[in-house]
Design a protein around this motif. Structure first.
Motif, short mmCIF file in Angstrom:
data_model
loop_
_atom_site.label_atom_id
_atom_site.label_comp_id
_atom_site.label_asym_id
_atom_site.label_seq_id
_atom_site.Cartn_x
_atom_site.Cartn_y
_atom_site.Cartn_z
N ASN A 1 0.85 -1.18 0.00
CA ASN A 1 0.00 0.00 0.00
C ASN A 1 0.89 1.23 0.00
OD1 ASN A 1 -1.80 2.08 0.37
ND2 ASN A 1 -2.85 1.16 2.14
N GLU A 2 1.08 1.83 -1.17
CA GLU A 2 2.00 2.96 -1.29
C GLU A 2 1.52 4.20 -0.57
OE1 GLU A 2 3.50 3.98 -5.06
OE2 GLU A 2 4.68 2.15 -5.24
N ASN A 3 0.28 4.19 -0.12
CA ASN A 3 -0.22 5.33 0.64
C ASN A 3 0.24 5.32 2.09
OD1 ASN A 3 -1.69 6.49 -1.54
ND2 ASN A 3 -3.32 4.99 -1.24
N LEU A 4 0.78 4.19 2.54
CA LEU A 4 1.30 4.09 3.91
C LEU A 4 2.76 4.51 3.94
CD1 LEU A 4 -0.25 0.72 5.17
CD2 LEU A 4 -0.91 3.04 5.81
N ASN A 5 3.06 5.54 4.68
CA ASN A 5 4.41 6.10 4.76
C ASN A 5 4.94 5.99 6.18
OD1 ASN A 5 5.15 7.86 2.09
ND2 ASN A 5 2.93 7.77 2.41
N TYR A 6 6.25 5.68 6.27
CA TYR A 6 6.85 5.48 7.57
C TYR A 6 8.20 6.19 7.68
CZ TYR A 6 3.72 1.39 7.38
OH TYR A 6 2.63 0.56 7.25
N ILE A 7 8.55 6.52 8.92
CA ILE A 7 9.93 6.84 9.27
C ILE A 7 10.49 5.61 9.96
CG2 ILE A 7 11.42 8.16 10.82
CD1 ILE A 7 9.65 10.58 10.35
N VAL A 8 11.61 5.10 9.45
CA VAL A 8 12.26 3.94 10.05
C VAL A 8 13.26 4.43 11.10
CG1 VAL A 8 13.66 1.89 9.65
CG2 VAL A 8 11.99 2.62 7.92
N THR A 9 13.21 3.83 12.28
CA THR A 9 14.15 4.16 13.34
C THR A 9 14.42 2.91 14.16
OG1 THR A 9 14.65 5.72 15.13
CG2 THR A 9 12.38 4.88 15.00
N ALA A 10 15.15 3.05 15.27
CA ALA A 10 15.47 1.90 16.12
C ALA A 10 14.23 1.47 16.91
CB ALA A 10 16.60 2.26 17.08
N GLY A 11 14.03 0.16 17.03
CA GLY A 11 12.87 -0.35 17.74
C GLY A 11 12.92 -0.07 19.22
N HIS A 12 14.13 -0.01 19.80
CA HIS A 12 14.21 0.20 21.25
C HIS A 12 13.85 1.62 21.67
CE1 HIS A 12 18.50 1.17 20.09
NE2 HIS A 12 18.25 2.17 20.91
N CYS A 13 13.55 2.48 20.70
CA CYS A 13 13.03 3.81 21.03
C CYS A 13 11.58 3.72 21.52
CB CYS A 13 13.09 4.73 19.81
SG CYS A 13 14.76 4.96 19.20
N LYS B 1 8.69 -7.28 15.11
CA LYS B 1 10.02 -6.99 14.56
C LYS B 1 10.80 -6.07 15.49
CE LYS B 1 8.95 -9.30 10.86
NZ LYS B 1 7.56 -9.61 11.18
N ILE B 2 10.10 -5.30 16.33
CA ILE B 2 10.77 -4.41 17.27
C ILE B 2 11.66 -5.21 18.21
CG2 ILE B 2 10.40 -2.85 19.23
CD1 ILE B 2 7.92 -1.82 17.82
N ASP B 3 11.15 -6.31 18.72
CA ASP B 3 11.93 -7.15 19.62
C ASP B 3 12.97 -7.98 18.88
OD1 ASP B 3 11.07 -6.42 22.07
OD2 ASP B 3 9.58 -8.00 22.30
N PHE C 1 14.10 -2.70 14.94
CA PHE C 1 13.75 -1.54 14.13
C PHE C 1 12.26 -1.31 14.27
CE2 PHE C 1 12.79 -4.89 11.07
CZ PHE C 1 11.66 -4.42 10.42
N GLY C 2 11.85 -0.07 14.11
CA GLY C 2 10.44 0.27 14.24
C GLY C 2 10.02 1.23 13.15
N LEU C 3 8.72 1.26 12.88
CA LEU C 3 8.16 2.10 11.83
C LEU C 3 7.20 3.10 12.46
CD1 LEU C 3 7.27 -0.73 9.26
CD2 LEU C 3 9.43 0.52 9.48
N ILE C 4 7.51 4.38 12.32
CA ILE C 4 6.60 5.43 12.79
C ILE C 4 5.70 5.81 11.63
CG2 ILE C 4 6.43 7.77 13.69
CD1 ILE C 4 9.20 7.37 14.94
N LYS D 1 12.05 -7.81 6.39
CA LYS D 1 11.25 -8.13 7.57
C LYS D 1 10.14 -7.11 7.81
CE LYS D 1 13.81 -11.69 8.38
NZ LYS D 1 13.31 -13.06 8.11
N GLY D 2 10.38 -5.87 7.42
CA GLY D 2 9.36 -4.83 7.60
C GLY D 2 8.37 -4.75 6.46
N LYS D 3 8.65 -5.50 5.38
CA LYS D 3 7.78 -5.49 4.18
C LYS D 3 7.57 -4.05 3.69
CE LYS D 3 5.33 -9.80 5.24
NZ LYS D 3 6.24 -10.19 6.35
N ILE D 4 8.70 -3.36 3.56
CA ILE D 4 8.68 -1.96 3.13
C ILE D 4 9.70 -1.76 2.01
CG2 ILE D 4 7.89 -0.99 5.32
CD1 ILE D 4 10.83 -0.45 6.01
N LYS D 5 9.62 -0.62 1.35
CA LYS D 5 10.60 -0.27 0.32
C LYS D 5 11.13 1.13 0.58
CE LYS D 5 6.75 0.77 -2.80
NZ LYS D 5 6.10 0.36 -4.07
#
Length: 423
Positions: free
Chosen positions: A230-242, A276-278, A282-285, A413-417
């Protein structure tokens, strides 16, 4: 006497600020290689050539895996070093069609080694078995190509003696990490002095700050990504432990953006709940509905540079050579660089949980990352000092070693591009 002490303190203050200014007078890559800025392009060209040669060598020596113990590059020495267990096989490599009609042999040195790739891989696998058995806390285990051996980095503060003793049969090198040269921005009391920009639209660049508004945790912007389906879903990738998604407060966290040159917090969105955070840290905002989505860029912040304040992130690439450079942009320490030290590593946390495939990078004895840098983009320069290839996100530091999660793991693992540059 009073005037004497006033003058002494004034000189001390001048020395401190002069020392701090010296840290940031060079480009980060020039700091790593200990060269002047005007020499950078020459050394950069040398590194590119060495990486090309190394890529040719690696499959050749794998055909004789019992005779060689791996390769690594050294930019300052302008050489690719080949760990050699059986010198009689060297002519097979040097007379190969890929090398014999080039000048590449001038950049290759075969060095005597005790351990073949087969020996190293077998010992590493057995030590990994011991890690799963004893669950040691806060250790880093990797194959060091320069040492031609397995290295186990561990903290004296943690009681891992049973595990460490069990590994001695494989003759690893034990190192207790230390830092001789700390990064000034990591020291308590040294803060950033923001300069407010006149334009009202604050772009969001890789390496700038993120804050978890629930627990005031500071991290860094990694990169802009979109959902595979779904190209309408946008994320900022950062560290999961945040995130603190593991707590009963899951779903209540909001994240805000902090620019390097503005103290204002700009609310972005919430981190997507994911296992995936654990497992991969990495995490997706989710910024899909944020008004700041239009401010998101594929640029990486490099404000301390005199010539390249913003770096163009063109694509994602993979690291292949030990000894090549890796740089990161982060909220606290800004842009710093290190050498690739470990590929295919084993890392354990404070609970003894093991994580595979992080990559270690370091400038020996120097602290190149700080708390708050986690999540920031890790990259390598491409054809010049303006464009870069993304290789992962920074996750933390242990002594003078820093570590990052490779991009290919995050994307799969995040199924993102990755959103690529349109510049």
């Amino acid at each position: 006497m009073r005037n004497f002490y006033f003058l002494l303190n004034l000189l001390l203050l001048f020395f401190i600020f002069d020392k701090l200014s010296l840290v940031y007078t060079k480009e980060a890559l020039a700091e790593l290689w200990d060269v002047e800025d005007n020499e950078l392009l020459d050394f950069f060209a040398i590194e590119k050539k060495l990486i090309t040669i190394d890529k040719i060598l690696q499959p050749l020596i794998k055909e004789h895996i019992l005779s060689f113990g791996g390769t690594y590059i050294n930019v300052k020495k302008k050489q690719v070093f080949v760990n050699t267990v059986d010198p009689s096989v060297v002519p097979i490599i040097t007379n190969s069609s890929e090398l014999m009609h080039t000048d590449y042999l001038n950049f290759i040195t075969f060095v005597t080694a005790n351990n073949s790739l087969v020996t190293l891989a077998d010992r590493f696998l057995k030590i990994y078995g011991l890690i799963k058995q004893f669950r040691p806390k806060n250790i880093e285990c990797y194959i060091d190509m320069e040492f031609n051996n397995i290295v186990i980095r561990h903290s004296q503060k943690k009681n891992n003696s049973e595990f460490l003793n069990s590994t001695r049969v494989y003759n690893p090198i034990f190192i207790q990490p230390s830092v001789n040269f700390s990064h000034p921005r990591c020291k308590e009391g040294i803060t950033q002095f923001p300069i407010l920009r006149r334009n009202l639209i604050l772009e969001i660049l890789g390496g700038e700050g993120l804050m978890n508004l629930l627990n005031r945790e500071e991290c860094s912007v990694g990169f802009w990504a979109r959902d595979n389906y779904n190209e309408n879903l946008n994320y900022i990738v950062t560290a999961g432990h945040c995130s603190i998604k593991r707590s009963r407060l899951a779903g209540a966290e909001n994240f805000a953006h902090m620019s390097w040159d503005s103290p204002k917090l700009n609310r972005l969105g919430q981190m997507v709940n994911s296992d995936k955070i654990d497992r991969y840290d990495f995490g997706l905002i989710n910024i899909t509905d944020s008004t700041y989505l239009k401010s998101m860029t594929t640029l990486i912040r490099n404000t301390d540079s005199k010539s390249y304040a913003e770096l163009i992130m063109e694509d994602g690439i993979e690291v292949t050579s030990y000894g090549s450079h890796a740089c990161k942009s982060g909220w606290r320490s800004h842009v710093t660089c290190g050498y690739i030290k470990g590929l295919g590593t084993i890392t354990t946390d404070s609970k003894g949980r093991a994580f595979k495939d992080l990559i270690y990078y370091s400038k020996s004895a120097f602290q190149i990352t700080c708390a708050g840098d986690s999540g920031g983009p890790v990259y390598s320069y491409l054809q010049d000092l303006k464009t870069v290839g993304l290789i992962g996100i920074h996750l933390g530091r242990f002594g003078d070693f820093s570590k990052f999660l490779p991009l290919n793991i995050i994307l799969s693992k995040g199924k993102i591009k990755l959103v690529r540059s349109s510049h």
